[in-house]
Design a protein around this motif. Structure first.
Motif, mmCIF file in Angstrom:
data_model
loop_
_atom_site.group_PDB
_atom_site.id
_atom_site.type_symbol
_atom_site.label_atom_id
_atom_site.label_comp_id
_atom_site.label_asym_id
_atom_site.label_seq_id
_atom_site.Cartn_x
_atom_site.Cartn_y
_atom_site.Cartn_z
ATOM 1 N N LEU A 109 61.938 25.635 18.188
ATOM 2 C CA LEU A 109 62.555 26.739 17.828
ATOM 3 C C LEU A 109 63.005 26.504 16.499
ATOM 4 C CD1 LEU A 109 65.310 27.076 21.044
ATOM 5 C CD2 LEU A 109 63.247 28.425 20.284
ATOM 6 N N LEU A 110 63.317 25.199 15.981
ATOM 7 C CA LEU A 110 63.509 25.124 14.512
ATOM 8 C C LEU A 110 62.389 25.685 13.600
ATOM 9 C CD1 LEU A 110 65.793 21.969 13.807
ATOM 10 C CD2 LEU A 110 66.514 24.530 13.685
ATOM 11 N N SER A 111 61.072 25.166 14.329
ATOM 12 C CA SER A 111 59.915 25.173 13.605
ATOM 13 C C SER A 111 59.634 26.824 13.483
ATOM 14 C CB SER A 111 58.916 24.664 14.194
ATOM 15 O OG SER A 111 59.197 23.263 14.049
ATOM 16 N N LEU A 112 59.764 27.460 14.615
ATOM 17 C CA LEU A 112 59.665 29.050 14.516
ATOM 18 C C LEU A 112 60.463 29.609 13.456
ATOM 19 C CD1 LEU A 112 58.122 31.352 15.839
ATOM 20 C CD2 LEU A 112 60.139 31.783 17.796
ATOM 21 N N GLU A 113 61.703 29.370 13.654
ATOM 22 C CA GLU A 113 62.897 29.990 12.509
ATOM 23 C C GLU A 113 62.158 29.743 11.256
ATOM 24 O OE1 GLU A 113 67.353 29.338 10.634
ATOM 25 O OE2 GLU A 113 66.599 28.516 12.586
ATOM 26 N N ILE A 114 61.855 28.415 11.073
ATOM 27 C CA ILE A 114 61.365 28.169 9.629
ATOM 28 C C ILE A 114 60.381 29.028 9.038
ATOM 29 C CG2 ILE A 114 60.635 26.287 8.038
ATOM 30 C CD1 ILE A 114 62.218 24.510 9.578
ATOM 31 N N LEU A 115 59.028 28.912 10.000
ATOM 32 C CA LEU A 115 57.969 29.505 9.860
ATOM 33 C C LEU A 115 58.190 31.217 9.747
ATOM 34 C CD1 LEU A 115 55.603 27.583 12.191
ATOM 35 C CD2 LEU A 115 55.471 27.672 9.803
ATOM 36 N N VAL A 116 58.911 31.588 10.243
ATOM 37 C CA VAL A 116 59.265 33.064 10.248
ATOM 38 C C VAL A 116 59.765 33.364 8.831
ATOM 39 C CG1 VAL A 116 60.447 35.131 11.139
ATOM 40 C CG2 VAL A 116 59.274 33.386 12.705
ATOM 41 N N MET A 117 60.905 32.663 8.627
ATOM 42 C CA MET A 117 61.577 33.010 7.291
ATOM 43 C C MET A 117 60.649 32.704 6.043
ATOM 44 S SD MET A 117 64.202 34.311 7.999
ATOM 45 C CE MET A 117 65.049 34.439 6.352
ATOM 46 N N MET A 118 59.776 31.590 5.976
ATOM 47 C CA MET A 118 58.668 31.243 4.974
ATOM 48 C C MET A 118 57.877 32.602 5.019
ATOM 49 S SD MET A 118 58.419 27.320 5.280
ATOM 50 C CE MET A 118 57.123 27.417 3.707
ATOM 51 N N ALA A 119 57.274 32.793 6.254
ATOM 52 C CA ALA A 119 56.383 33.880 5.983
ATOM 53 C C ALA A 119 56.902 35.174 5.612
ATOM 54 C CB ALA A 119 55.782 34.083 7.314
ATOM 55 N N LEU A 120 58.081 35.518 5.775
ATOM 56 C CA LEU A 120 58.565 36.729 5.226
ATOM 57 C C LEU A 120 58.924 36.562 3.828
ATOM 58 C CD1 LEU A 120 60.428 39.438 5.695
ATOM 59 C CD2 LEU A 120 62.491 38.072 6.099
ATOM 60 N N LEU A 121 59.475 35.540 3.271
ATOM 61 C CA LEU A 121 59.717 35.293 1.926
ATOM 62 C C LEU A 121 58.400 35.253 1.286
ATOM 63 C CD1 LEU A 121 62.714 32.905 1.747
ATOM 64 C CD2 LEU A 121 62.846 35.064 1.583
ATOM 65 N N LEU A 122 57.550 34.734 1.770
ATOM 66 C CA LEU A 122 56.196 34.638 1.075
ATOM 67 C C LEU A 122 55.426 35.991 1.052
ATOM 68 C CD1 LEU A 122 54.430 31.213 2.615
ATOM 69 C CD2 LEU A 122 55.111 31.622 0.185
ATOM 70 N N LEU A 123 55.720 36.724 2.032
ATOM 71 C CA LEU A 123 55.150 38.201 2.017
ATOM 72 C C LEU A 123 55.730 39.114 1.095
ATOM 73 C CD1 LEU A 123 53.613 40.277 3.255
ATOM 74 C CD2 LEU A 123 55.302 40.623 5.179
ATOM 75 N N LEU A 175 71.327 28.091 4.034
ATOM 76 C CA LEU A 175 69.951 27.550 3.248
ATOM 77 C C LEU A 175 69.215 28.409 2.970
ATOM 78 C CD1 LEU A 175 67.939 25.272 3.426
ATOM 79 C CD2 LEU A 175 67.375 25.681 5.614
ATOM 80 N N TRP A 176 68.685 29.671 3.582
ATOM 81 C CA TRP A 176 67.901 30.575 3.385
ATOM 82 C C TRP A 176 68.238 31.391 2.066
ATOM 83 C CZ3 TRP A 176 63.584 29.152 5.008
ATOM 84 C CH2 TRP A 176 63.460 28.374 6.336
ATOM 85 N N GLN A 177 69.479 31.633 2.005
ATOM 86 C CA GLN A 177 69.912 32.248 0.506
ATOM 87 C C GLN A 177 69.815 31.205 -0.600
ATOM 88 O OE1 GLN A 177 74.176 32.863 1.255
ATOM 89 N NE2 GLN A 177 73.786 34.586 3.022
ATOM 90 N N VAL A 178 69.901 29.884 -0.403
ATOM 91 C CA VAL A 178 69.648 29.009 -1.633
ATOM 92 C C VAL A 178 68.019 28.919 -1.816
ATOM 93 C CG1 VAL A 178 69.817 26.619 -2.339
ATOM 94 C CG2 VAL A 178 71.824 27.838 -1.283
ATOM 95 N N ILE A 179 67.206 28.872 -0.719
ATOM 96 C CA ILE A 179 65.869 28.872 -0.970
ATOM 97 C C ILE A 179 65.052 29.845 -1.234
ATOM 98 C CG2 ILE A 179 65.029 28.862 1.355
ATOM 99 C CD1 ILE A 179 63.872 25.885 0.925
ATOM 100 N N CYS A 180 65.601 30.813 -0.970
ATOM 101 C CA CYS A 180 64.895 32.048 -1.284
ATOM 102 C C CYS A 180 64.138 32.427 -2.444
ATOM 103 C CB CYS A 180 65.697 33.549 -0.881
ATOM 104 S SG CYS A 180 65.009 35.137 -1.452
ATOM 105 N N PRO A 181 64.876 32.112 -3.640
ATOM 106 C CA PRO A 181 63.937 32.273 -4.828
ATOM 107 C C PRO A 181 63.010 31.086 -5.042
ATOM 108 C CG PRO A 181 66.230 31.270 -5.127
ATOM 109 C CD PRO A 181 66.146 31.827 -3.790
ATOM 110 N N LEU A 182 63.289 30.011 -4.569
ATOM 111 C CA LEU A 182 62.355 29.134 -4.491
ATOM 112 C C LEU A 182 60.786 29.533 -4.045
ATOM 113 C CD1 LEU A 182 60.943 26.303 -5.521
ATOM 114 C CD2 LEU A 182 62.243 25.400 -3.368
ATOM 115 N N ILE A 183 60.770 29.916 -2.809
ATOM 116 C CA ILE A 183 59.711 30.235 -2.142
ATOM 117 C C ILE A 183 59.060 31.640 -2.554
ATOM 118 C CG2 ILE A 183 58.953 31.048 0.378
ATOM 119 C CD1 ILE A 183 60.715 29.193 1.567
ATOM 120 N N VAL A 184 59.919 32.442 -2.847
ATOM 121 C CA VAL A 184 59.353 33.723 -3.572
ATOM 122 C C VAL A 184 58.890 33.183 -4.817
ATOM 123 C CG1 VAL A 184 60.238 36.064 -4.508
ATOM 124 C CG2 VAL A 184 61.166 35.291 -2.479
#
Length: 258
Positions: A109-123, A175-184
Motif C-alpha cells: 500500500l505504501l509503495s503504491l501510494e509512492i509510485l502513483v505520486m511519483m508518476a504523477l509528479l514526473l508526468l 511530504l508530497w508538498q515538500v518533495i514535489c519541486p524535487l521530483i518535478v
C-alpha cells in the motif's frame, strides 16, 4: 525529407524515458521485494540492524558522491551500470536494515501510494508550457499542487474521527508538498528542459536517484504514524504550557549566569 532537429530531440527524449523509468522501476520492484522479505522470515531476527544500516548507507552514499563527481565513470559502459546497481543495492539494503519487519500489505500500500505520486509528479515535470521559463513552470506547478493538496488534506482530515489519525494523514500530504519541486525538477532535467539534452549517458545515475527518492519517501511514510503522534502530543495545551515554562526557566538561568 530530412528530420527536423526538434524531431531528433523528441525521439531522444522518449528513448531516455524508456531507459530511465524502466530501469528505475526494476530497481524499485527489487527494493520492495527486499523490504517484504524480513516480514516473511519473522523467525529470524534480521532487522532492524544498526550496524548493517550504517555500513550499507555509508558505502552507498559515499559511492554515490564519488560516482556523481567522476564523469568518465558515469559514462563508461559497463562500469556505470555496475556501480549504479551496487549503489542501488546498498541503499535498498540500508533501508531494509533501518525498518522493522514489514507486513506485506503495508509495504504494497505504501509503495503504491509512492509510485502513483511519483508518476504523477514526473508526468507533470515532463511537460513545459510554451514560452514559459523552466523555473517559473516549476514554481507554478508547485504552487498549484500545494493549493490543491491543502484543500484535499483539509477535506480529508475533517472527516477523520480520530484526531491522531488526522495528523497522520496530514503527514502524508506534507511530504508530497515538500518533495514535489524535487521530483518535478528531476523530470525536467530528464526531459532536457534546463538547457541540456536528455541525459542519455547518465541513465544509470538518473534511475538510481529515482530509487533514492522512493526509498526516502518510504522511510518517512512508514513512520508517519509516529510523526503524527509527536505533532499531536506537542500540540496539546498542557504540553505547550510545559514547554513554555521550560524555555522560560532555561532563559532565566541563562540570564542569571551572565
Amino acid at each position: 525529407m530530412s528530420d527536423q532537429p526538434g524531431d531528433g530531440v523528441v525521439r531522444l527524449r522518449l528513448k531516455v524515458y524508456q531507459w530511465i523509468y524502466g530501469i528505475a522501476m526494476v530497481f524499485i520492484v527489487l527494493a520492495i521485494g527486499l523490504i517484504i522479505l524480513p516480514g516473511l522470515l519473522r523467525e529470524y531476527a534480521l532487522v532492524p540492524s544498526v550496524v548493517a544500516t550504517y555500513c550499507f548507507f555509508v558505502i552507498g552514499l559515499v559511492s554515490l558522491c564519488v560516482y556523481v563527481n567522476v564523469t568518465w565513470l558515469r559514462r563508461k559502459f559497463p562500469f556505470n551500470w555496475i556501480v549504479s546497481c551496487c549503489i542501488a543495492a546498498c541503499l535498498a539494503l540500508g533501508t531494509v536494515s533501518t525498518l522493522s519487519s514489514q507486513r506485506t500489505v503495508h509495504v504494497l500500500l505504501l509503495s503504491l501510494e509512492i509510485l502513483v505520486m511519483m508518476a504523477l509528479l514526473l508526468l507533470v515535470g515532463s511537460f513545459l508550457l510554451p514560452d514559459c521559463p523552466t523555473i517559473a513552470h516549476l514554481f507554478l506547478t508547485w504552487f498549484i499542487f500545494v493549493v490543491f493538496s491543502v484543500v484535499l488534506m483539509v477535506a480529508v482530515c475533517v472527516h477523520v474521527s480520530d484526531l491522531i489519525y488526522s495528523y497522520e494523514v496530514a503527514t502524508h500530504f506534507v511530504l508530497w508538498q515538500v518533495i514535489c519541486p524535487l521530483i518535478v525538477f528531476q523530470a525536467q532535467v530528464i526531459s532536457g528542459y534546463w538547457e541540456n539534452l536528455p541525459p542519455i549517458l547518465d541513465r544509470p545515475l538518473c534511475s538510481t536517484m529515482l530509487l533514492f527518492d522512493f526509498l526516502a519517501c518510504y522511510i518517512f511514510l512508514d513512520s508517519a504514524d509516529e510523526v503524527g503522534f509527536e505533532f499531536y502530543y506537542a500540540g496539546q495545551a498542557a504540553n505547550l504550557k510545559f514547554m513554555a515554562r521550560s524555555i522560560k526557566s532555561q532563559w532565566d538561568m541563562f540570564m542569571d549566569s551572565q
